[in-house]
Enzyme design. Structure first.
Site, PDB file in Angstrom:
ATOM      1  N   HIS A 115       6.901 -31.419 -18.115  1.00 22.76           N
ATOM      2  CA  HIS A 115       8.329 -31.255 -17.860  1.00 22.76           C
ATOM      3  C   HIS A 115       8.862 -29.885 -18.216  1.00 22.76           C
ATOM      4  O   HIS A 115       9.787 -29.379 -17.584  1.00 22.76           O
ATOM      5  CB  HIS A 115       9.100 -32.383 -18.530  1.00 22.76           C
ATOM      6  N   GLU A 130       7.408 -44.106  -8.166  1.00 17.93           N
ATOM      7  CA  GLU A 130       6.514 -43.161  -8.838  1.00 17.93           C
ATOM      8  C   GLU A 130       5.336 -43.861  -9.518  1.00 17.93           C
ATOM      9  O   GLU A 130       4.533 -43.225 -10.182  1.00 17.93           O
ATOM     10  CB  GLU A 130       7.286 -42.264  -9.813  1.00 17.93           C
ATOM     11  N   ASP A 186       4.817 -38.066 -10.763  1.00 27.47           N
ATOM     12  CA  ASP A 186       4.193 -39.194 -11.456  1.00 27.47           C
ATOM     13  C   ASP A 186       3.304 -39.997 -10.522  1.00 27.47           C
ATOM     14  O   ASP A 186       2.239 -40.459 -10.925  1.00 27.47           O
ATOM     15  CB  ASP A 186       5.262 -40.102 -12.074  1.00 27.47           C
ATOM     16  N   CYS A 200      11.711 -36.371  -4.602  1.00 25.97           N
ATOM     17  CA  CYS A 200      12.262 -35.401  -5.553  1.00 25.97           C
ATOM     18  C   CYS A 200      11.164 -34.850  -6.467  1.00 25.97           C
ATOM     19  O   CYS A 200      11.461 -34.240  -7.488  1.00 25.97           O
ATOM     20  CB  CYS A 200      13.384 -36.027  -6.360  1.00 25.97           C
TER      21      CYS A 200
HETATM   22  C1  PEP Z   1       8.457 -37.289 -10.500  1.00 23.51           C
HETATM   23  O1  PEP Z   1       7.784 -37.982 -11.270  1.00 23.51           O
HETATM   24  O2  PEP Z   1       8.035 -36.826  -9.429  1.00 23.51           O
HETATM   25  C2  PEP Z   1       9.839 -36.918 -10.856  1.00 23.51           C
HETATM   26  C3  PEP Z   1      10.611 -36.305  -9.992  1.00 23.51           C
HETATM   27  O3  PEP Z   1      10.248 -37.187 -12.110  1.00 23.51           O
HETATM   28  P1  PEP Z   1       9.784 -36.369 -13.412  1.00 23.51           P
HETATM   29  O4  PEP Z   1       9.031 -35.158 -12.948  1.00 23.51           O
HETATM   30  O5  PEP Z   1      11.017 -36.024 -14.151  1.00 23.51           O
HETATM   31  O6  PEP Z   1       8.928 -37.347 -14.128  1.00 23.51           O
HETATM   32 MG    MG Z   2       8.727 -39.063 -12.894  1.00 23.21          MG
END
Ligand code: PEP
Ligand code: MG
Length: 768
Positions: A364, A605, A629, A676
Site C-alpha cells: 500500500h 477481490e 488483491d 480500481c
Molecule cells: C485492490 O485490491 O485492487 C484495491 C484496489 O484495493 P487495495 O489496493 O487498497 O487493497
Molecule cells: Mg484490495
C-alpha cells in the site's frame, strides 16, 4: 549442529565488514568439521571471476590474489552446476586446477558447495583434507550446505555494504553500483538519502560520524539521567508489591547505568567521533553478543534487560532529536519499512523519491507513492540502509533500481529522463477536458483512486471524472487514534465537494494485511488471509457505523456519495453491511439531515467473489474489481513480498480469464462494473479492460493522462482483437510483450517503461 550454526550466524551477523565475516566463517567451519582447509571464493561481478577471499589452511598470502575464471577449476564447476561436488581424490579430476601459491597440492579430498542467494551464485565454500581415504560423508555435506544457505544472505548484505562505499571485492574503486529491487512507483528521482526508522529500535539506527562530540555526550548523559529517574520511580512505586529478590532486578538495571558500566563505554565511542545513538547501538550489541555466548542460562536471559535498557536510552535521545529533524532539499526517503506516516513528515515539496527494504510493488505504501507521483523502489532486500544517509542517490522507479553516489555521466543520463517525463506530461495536459472515448465513439469513465487531499488536487488537474476508490484508511493511518465522527465528516466532505456532482466512491475502512493502525494493531501469522477489510468492521460495528454516519452526513446537499465494501467473500457480509447502512441512513434522516440513500457496491477481490458475481450484483448497485488483491489471491503470491514479486503478474492468463468472466457476469445482470486496481492505470491493461467491457477504470492520478491518450487514439475493435489474441496465450510474460508490442506499433512506445537494460547499460558504459 544447530547450536554451532546459530552461534556462527550470530557471529557473522555482527562482523564489521565482509572480510571479517568471511574470516569468521572459514575459521569456525574448519574447526566444526575438523578439516584441514576451509576457504571461501566469491564471484566478483566486475571481473566475473571467483576470488579467494578467505582461507583457513591454505597460504594466507594467496587471499585476494588467487582467482579463477567463471567456469575454471572445481570451484567454477560447483558454481556453474549450482550443486555440491564431493571428491575423494580432487587432483585426478579433469577440472582440477592447481595454484602453487595456495599450497593446495598437499590436499586431496575436496567438498565444495555453492553459496546462492535469490537464484544468484555469490561464490563457493570449500573444505579440503589431506588424506585421500577421507571422503567427506553425507552428514558433513549436509552441514556445509546448511552453513552456506544460512550465510548467503549475510554475505550478500556485506557485499552490498562494500559496494555502497564504492569498493569491489578486490578493494578496487567502482562507480555507479546499482542495487536491484522492485519497481514501486514510476519515474526517476535524483536526491539525497535520508534514512528514517521506527523510533526506539536499536537495530535500525544508522551509522553516522559526528563532529559535535560535546553535544552528543550531553544528549546521551541526559538520556541516562532520565532513564535512571524512570527506573527509580517505577521501583519506588512497586516497592510494596515486590519481594526483595524481585526488587533486586531494578538494582541490576541501575548498576548497568553506573558511569563505569555501559554509559562509560558509550562515552568512549562518542569521543571517537560516533554519534550518540550509533555509539549506544554498538555497545548494546556488544553486550548482547557477549551474554548470548554464555553457557549460563540466567546470564543469557539478561540479554532482554540490556535490550530494554538500550531501547529506553534510545527513546529518550530520539525525543530530543525529533524536534529538530532536518530534511534535505531533495529528499529520497529510505527506510527498512516505509509507512504512510513517514511520507507525511517530509515538508511539502521536498520529497522526490522513496526506497524501502520491505514491501513490493503492490504494497500500500507503493500505491500511495504512485498516487503522489513519487518515484519509488521497493524490496531492496540486501541494501545496507544505514549507509545511505546523506548520500546522493538516483532512484529509478521504472526499473526498480537505485544507484548510490552516481558519476556525472550517470546523473546526466537520468536527468535527461526526468526532463523527458516532464515534457511528456506537459504534452498530455491538453487532454484534460476531452472525453475518454475511442475513435469509434466508445465511452469509458476515467476515475481516480485517492487517499489524501493532495491526490484530489492532482486528480482534478488531470481531468478525472470522479473518484472510483477513496481509501478511507489513509486518513486513519496518519493519525494516532481513531478519527472522531466529526473529523471523518470533514475529510469526506472535502473529497465529495471537490468532485460534486460527479460520483465519489468511498470504501469502508480496509485495514489488516499490510495496512495497520498503530493504535489498533493486528498481529497475525497470515495477515492477508486473516482479519481484513469488512471482516474487521463487521466485528466492530461501532467503527463501521460511525464511518457510514460520517459519510452520509458529509454528503448532505451533494448527493454524489457511493459506498463500497472491501474484501467481500460471502453474501452474508453484504447483507449485514447493507442492513447497517440502511439503519444509519434512517437514523441520520431522522436527525433532520436531508440526504439520499447512496449507491452501494462491492469490491471483487477474492476468488470466491468471482464465482458469485450474479448473487452479489443482485444485492448491490455496482461492482468494482480490486485487481491488486484478486491477483495476489488467484496466484497465491503475497503482494507485499519482494521474494515472490516476479510471480505477481496481473497479465497472468488466469487473472485475465477471471476479469473477463466478472465483466460478462455483471453485464448479464445489467449491473455496472468497474476496476480500481493498479492494472487500470497501466496503458496496456486499460486497453484490455476496456475491451472486456469494463465501464469505468479507476487509477492513480499520475497514470490518467497516459491512459486517456491511448484510449482516445484507438478503436474498440482493435482492442477487442488484441484481447482475443492474448487470451490464446499461456504465459504472462508473452502476453505482456505482446501488449507492449501492439502499443509500440500503435505509436505509444514512449508510454512504456524504458528497457530493463537502460540504466544498467548506462552504468556499465560509465564504468568501462
Ligand atoms: C485492490 O485490491 O485492487 C484495491 C484496489 O484495493 P487495495 O489496493 O487498497 O487493497
Ligand atoms: Mg484490495
Amino acid at each position: 549442529m544447530l547450536s554451532i550454526l546459530r552461534s556462527l550466524v550470530q557471529e557473522v551477523n555482527s562482523a564489521r565488514d565482509l572480510k571479517e565475516a568471511l574470516e569468521i566463517i572459514v575459521s569456525r567451519v574448519q574447526k566444526a568439521m575438523t578439516t584441514e582447509v576451509c576457504s571461501v571464493y566469491l564471484l566478483d561481478p566486475a571481473s566475473n571471476r571467483y576470488i579467494l577471499m578467505a582461507t583457513e589452511g591454505l597460504y594466507k598470502d594467496s587471499v585476494g590474489k588467487v582467482s579463477l575464471a567463471y567456469s575454471e577449476g572445481l570451484v567454477g564447476l560447483v558454481g556453474s552446476r549450482e550443486e555440491p561436488i564431493n571428491l575423494e581424490d580432487a587432483p585426478s579430476h579433469p577440472r582440477y586446477r592447481y595454484f602453487p601459491e595456495t599450497g593446495e597440492e598437499r590436499f586431496r579430498s575436496f567438498l565444495g558447495v555453492p553459496i546462492i542467494h535469490h537464484r544468484r551464485v555469490l561464490g563457493v565454500l570449500v573444505v579440503q583434507q589431506r588424506e585421500s581415504s577421507r571422503c567427506f560423508d553425507e552428514g558433513e555435506e549436509a552441514f556445509l550446505v546448511t552453513v552456506s544457505a544460512q550465510l548467503a544472505g549475510v554475505i550478500a548484505h556485506s557485499e552490498a555494504t562494500g559496494a555502497i562505499s564504492g569498493l569491489s571485492l578486490t578493494g578496487e574503486e567502482t562507480k555507479d553500483i546499482s542495487f536491484n529491487g522492485v519497481p514501486g512507483a514510476p519515474g526517476v528521482a535524483i536526491g539525497t538519502g535520508m534514512v528514517v526508522y521506527p523510533s526506539a529500535d536499536l537495530d535500525v539506527v544508522p551509522e553516522k560520524p559526528t563532529d559535535n562530540i560535546e553535544g552528543e555526550l550531553e544528549l546521551f548523559q541526559s538520556a541516562v539521567q532520565a532513564v535512571r529517574e524512570d527506573i527509580e520511580r517505577v521501583a519506588n512505586r512497586l516497592a510494596s508489591q515486590l519481594r526483595p529478590e524481585e526488587q533486586a532486578l531494578f538494582d541490576v538495571y541501575l548498576r548497568m547505568l553506573d558511569d563505569e558500566a555501559l554509559p562509560g563505554e558509550v562515552a568512549i565511542k562518542i569521543r571517537e567521533g560516533i554519534w550518540a545513538q550509533g555509539a549506544l547501538k554498538q555497545v548494546v550489541q556488544q553486550y548482547i553478543r557477549h551474554f548470548e555466548m554464555m553457557d549460563d542460562h540466567y546470564l543469557q536471559e539478561r540479554v532482554v534487560d540490556i535490550r530494554d535498557l538500550g531501547r529506553r536510552l534510545l527513546s529518550h535521545m530520539q525525543e530530543g532529536e525529533q524536534k529538530h529533524q532536518e530534511y534535505p532539499e531533495r529528499t529520497v526517503l529510505v527506510s527498512e519499512e516505509l509507512t504512510p506516516a513517514m511520507l507525511g513528515e517530509v515538508p511539502k515539496g521536498q520529497l522526490v523519491g522513496l526506497v524501502s527494504v520491505k514491501g513490493s510493488s503492490n504494497s500500500h505504501v507503493a500505491i500511495l507513492a504512485r498516487a503522489m507521483g513519487v518515484p519509488t523502489v521497493m524490496g531492496l532486500v540486501d541494501i545496507p540502509v544505514n549507509q545511505l544517509d546523506g548520500r546522493e542517490l538516483v532512484v529509478d522507479g521504472f526499473e526498480g533500481q537505485i544507484f548510490a553516489s552516481p558519476s556525472a555521466d550517470l546523473r546526466a543520463f537520468y536527468q535527461a529522463i526526468c526532463e523527458e517525463e516532464a515534457e511528456l506530461f506537459r504534452g498530455l495536459e491538453v487532454l484534460k477536458d476531452k472525453p475518454c472515448e475511442t475513435t469509434d465513439g466508445h465511452r469509458v469513465s476515467l476515475l481516480v483512486n485517492t487517499g489524501l487531499m493532495t491526490d484530489v488536487v492532482r486528480s482534478l488537474s488531470h481531468g478525472a471524472e470522479g473518484i472510483g476508490l477513496y481509501r478511507t484508511e489513509v486518513p486513519f493511518m496518519i493519525k494516532d487514534r481513531f478519527p472522531s465522527e466529526q473529523e471523518q465528516r470533514e475529510y469526506y466532505r472535502e473529497q465529495l465537494e471537490a468532485f460534486a456532482p460527479n460520483p465519489v466512491t468511498m470504501r469502508t475502512l480496509d485495514i489488516g494485511g499490510d495496512k495497520s493502525l498503530t493504535y489498533f494493531p493486528i498481529e497475525e501469522e497470515n495477515p492477508f488471509l486473516g482479519w481484513r477489510g469488512i471482516r474487521v468492521t463487521l466485528d466492530h460495528p461501532e467503527i463501521f457505523l460511525v464511518q457510514v454516519r460520517a459519510m452520509l452526513k458529509a454528503s448532505e446537499g451533494l448527493n454524489n456519495l457511493q459506498i463500497m465494501l472491501p474484501m467481500i467473500s460471502n453474501i452474508s457480509e453484504v447483507e449485514e453491511s447493507l442492513h447497517l447502512i440502511y439503519r444509519v441512513y434512517h437514523e441520520v434522516r431522522e436527525e433532520g439531515y436531508d440526504i439520499h440513500m447512496p449507491k452501494v457496491g462491492v469490491m471483487v477481490e477474492v476468488p470466491a467473489a468471482v464465482y458469485q458475481i450474479r448473487e452479489l450484483a443482485e444485492r448491490v448497485d455496482f461492482l468494482s474489481v480490486g485487481s491488486n488483491d484478486l491477483t495476489q489471491y488467484l496466484l497465491a503470491v503475497d503482494r507485499n513480498n519482494p521474494r515472490v514479486a516476479q510471480l505477481y503478474h496481473s497479465y497472468h492468463p488466469a487473472v485475465l480469464q477471471a476479469l473477463v468472466r466478472i465483466a460478462q457476469d455483471a453485464r448479464s445482470v445489467g449491473k455496472p462494473v468497474g476496476i480500481c486496481g493498479e492494472l487500470a492505470g497501466d496503458p496496456g491493461g486499460a486497453v484490455l479492460l476496456m475491451a472486456m467491457g469494463y465501464d469505468s477504470l479507476s487509477m492513480n492520478a499520475a497514470s490518467l493522462p497516459k491512459v486517456k491518450s491511448v484510449i482516445r487514439s484507438i478503436d474498440r475493435e482493435w482492442a477487442i482483437q488484441l484481447l482475443e489474441d492474448v487470451l490464446l496465450l499461456d504465459s504472462p510474460h508473452v502476453i505482456k510483450s505482446c501488449v507492449d508490442l501492439a502499443l509500440r506499433n500503435a505509436g505509444f512506445g514512449r508510454y512504456l517503461r524504458p528497457g530493463r537494460s537502460s540504466g544498467a547499460a548506462m552504468a556499465e558504459q560509465a564504468v568501462s
